[in-house]
Design a protein around this motif. Structure first.
Motif, PDB file in Angstrom:
ATOM      1  N   VAL A  11       0.846  -1.194   0.000  1.00 49.84           N
ATOM      2  CA  VAL A  11       0.000   0.000   0.000  1.00 49.84           C
ATOM      3  C   VAL A  11       0.884   1.248   0.000  1.00 49.84           C
ATOM      4  CG1 VAL A  11      -1.655   1.296   1.398  1.00 49.84           C
ATOM      5  CG2 VAL A  11      -1.949  -1.161   1.081  1.00 49.84           C
ATOM      6  N   GLU A  12       1.977   1.215   0.757  1.00 49.38           N
ATOM      7  CA  GLU A  12       2.889   2.364   0.831  1.00 49.38           C
ATOM      8  C   GLU A  12       3.544   2.635  -0.528  1.00 49.38           C
ATOM      9  OE1 GLU A  12       3.017  -0.256   2.977  1.00 49.38           O
ATOM     10  OE2 GLU A  12       2.202   0.707   4.770  1.00 49.38           O
ATOM     11  N   ASP A  13       3.991   1.582  -1.206  1.00 49.66           N
ATOM     12  CA  ASP A  13       4.584   1.769  -2.535  1.00 49.66           C
ATOM     13  C   ASP A  13       3.557   2.297  -3.525  1.00 49.66           C
ATOM     14  OD1 ASP A  13       7.207   1.109  -1.918  1.00 49.66           O
ATOM     15  OD2 ASP A  13       7.020  -0.973  -2.580  1.00 49.66           O
ATOM     16  N   TRP A  14       2.309   1.833  -3.418  1.00 47.52           N
ATOM     17  CA  TRP A  14       1.249   2.321  -4.309  1.00 47.52           C
ATOM     18  C   TRP A  14       1.023   3.819  -4.101  1.00 47.52           C
ATOM     19  CZ3 TRP A  14      -0.930   1.790  -8.672  1.00 47.52           C
ATOM     20  CH2 TRP A  14      -2.179   2.324  -8.963  1.00 47.52           C
ATOM     21  N   ALA A  15       0.988   4.243  -2.841  1.00 49.23           N
ATOM     22  CA  ALA A  15       0.800   5.670  -2.550  1.00 49.23           C
ATOM     23  C   ALA A  15       1.955   6.487  -3.125  1.00 49.23           C
ATOM     24  CB  ALA A  15       0.680   5.892  -1.044  1.00 49.23           C
ATOM     25  N   ALA A  16       3.172   5.998  -3.000  1.00 43.26           N
ATOM     26  CA  ALA A  16       4.338   6.705  -3.549  1.00 43.26           C
ATOM     27  C   ALA A  16       4.268   6.758  -5.068  1.00 43.26           C
ATOM     28  CB  ALA A  16       5.627   6.021  -3.093  1.00 43.26           C
ATOM     29  N   TRP A  17       3.854   5.684  -5.703  1.00 42.25           N
ATOM     30  CA  TRP A  17       3.735   5.620  -7.161  1.00 42.25           C
ATOM     31  C   TRP A  17       2.723   6.651  -7.644  1.00 42.25           C
ATOM     32  CZ3 TRP A  17       2.596   0.280  -9.893  1.00 42.25           C
ATOM     33  CH2 TRP A  17       2.792   0.403 -11.267  1.00 42.25           C
ATOM     34  N   ARG A  18       1.568   6.697  -6.981  1.00 45.77           N
ATOM     35  CA  ARG A  18       0.544   7.656  -7.373  1.00 45.77           C
ATOM     36  C   ARG A  18       1.001   9.087  -7.129  1.00 45.77           C
ATOM     37  NH1 ARG A  18      -4.676   7.193  -4.855  1.00 45.77           N
ATOM     38  NH2 ARG A  18      -5.324   8.559  -6.544  1.00 45.77           N
ATOM     39  N   ALA A  19       1.717   9.320  -6.052  1.00 46.29           N
ATOM     40  CA  ALA A  19       2.174  10.674  -5.736  1.00 46.29           C
ATOM     41  C   ALA A  19       3.202  11.173  -6.736  1.00 46.29           C
ATOM     42  CB  ALA A  19       2.752  10.716  -4.323  1.00 46.29           C
ATOM     43  N   ARG A  20       4.063  10.287  -7.192  1.00 45.34           N
ATOM     44  CA  ARG A  20       5.149  10.675  -8.111  1.00 45.34           C
ATOM     45  C   ARG A  20       4.781  10.539  -9.586  1.00 45.34           C
ATOM     46  NH1 ARG A  20       8.441   7.084  -4.595  1.00 45.34           N
ATOM     47  NH2 ARG A  20       9.133   8.407  -2.893  1.00 45.34           N
ATOM     48  N   GLY A  21       3.829   9.659  -9.881  1.00 49.28           N
ATOM     49  CA  GLY A  21       3.463   9.418 -11.276  1.00 49.28           C
ATOM     50  C   GLY A  21       4.327   8.383 -11.960  1.00 49.28           C
TER      51      GLY A  21
END
Length: 121
Positions: A11-21
Motif C-alpha cells: 500500500v505504501e509503494d502504491w501511494a508513492a507511485w501515485r504521488a510521483r506518477g
C-alpha cells in the motif's frame, strides 16, 4: 505473450507511485535491477511464493503495449516473466485493487482503487 501484466506491491509503494506518477520498484526490485511483474497465468504462484499472509497489498494491472524498458526473461523453470528496466509510469496502469493473500497463498482481491495521480486539496 500477454498484453497485460500484474504487479503486487505494498500500500505504501502504491501511494508513492501515485504521488510521483512513476515508480522505480520495491526494495527487492531495485536490488535485482528491474521491476518484477507476472502474467495472468503466473500471478497466483507469485502471490503464493512471495506474499502469503499479507493483507497490506495492491494489485496493479499494467498494459504492456509500448511499455518502455519491458524485457521478457526466463525465471522459474524457464517461464518468461515480464521485467521492466527503469521506472514504471502510472499511465500504463489500467486498474488497481486492494489485495490480501491468505497464509496458504490464496489471493483475495478487495475494493477497486483510484489509479490516477493523487491530488491534494
Amino acid at each position: 505473450m500477454s498484453d497485460i501484466a500484474f504487479k503486487i506491491l505494498s500500500v505504501e509503494d502504491w501511494a508513492a507511485w501515485r504521488a510521483r506518477g512513476a515508480w522505480g520498484g520495491s526494495a527487492v526490485d531495485r536490488a535485482d535491477g528491474f521491476i518484477h511483474m507476472s502474467t495472468p497465468d503466473q500471478l497466483g504462484e507469485t502471490a503464493r511464493r512471495h506474499y502469503a499472509g499479507r493483507d497490506d497489498l495492491v494489485l496493479a494491472e499494467v498494459a504492456l503495449a509500448d511499455l518502455p524498458g519491458l524485457v521478457w526473461e526466463p525465471s522459474r523453470g524457464g517461464a518468461l516473466f515480464p521485467h521492466v528496466y527503469g521506472d514504471l509510469d502510472l499511465a500504463h496502469v489500467r486498474a488497481a485493487r486492494a489485495l490480501a493473500v491468505t497464509a496458504d497463498g490464496a489471493m483475495q482481491p478487495g475494493e477497486a482503487l483510484a489509479v490516477g495521480p493523487e491530488t491534494t486539496a
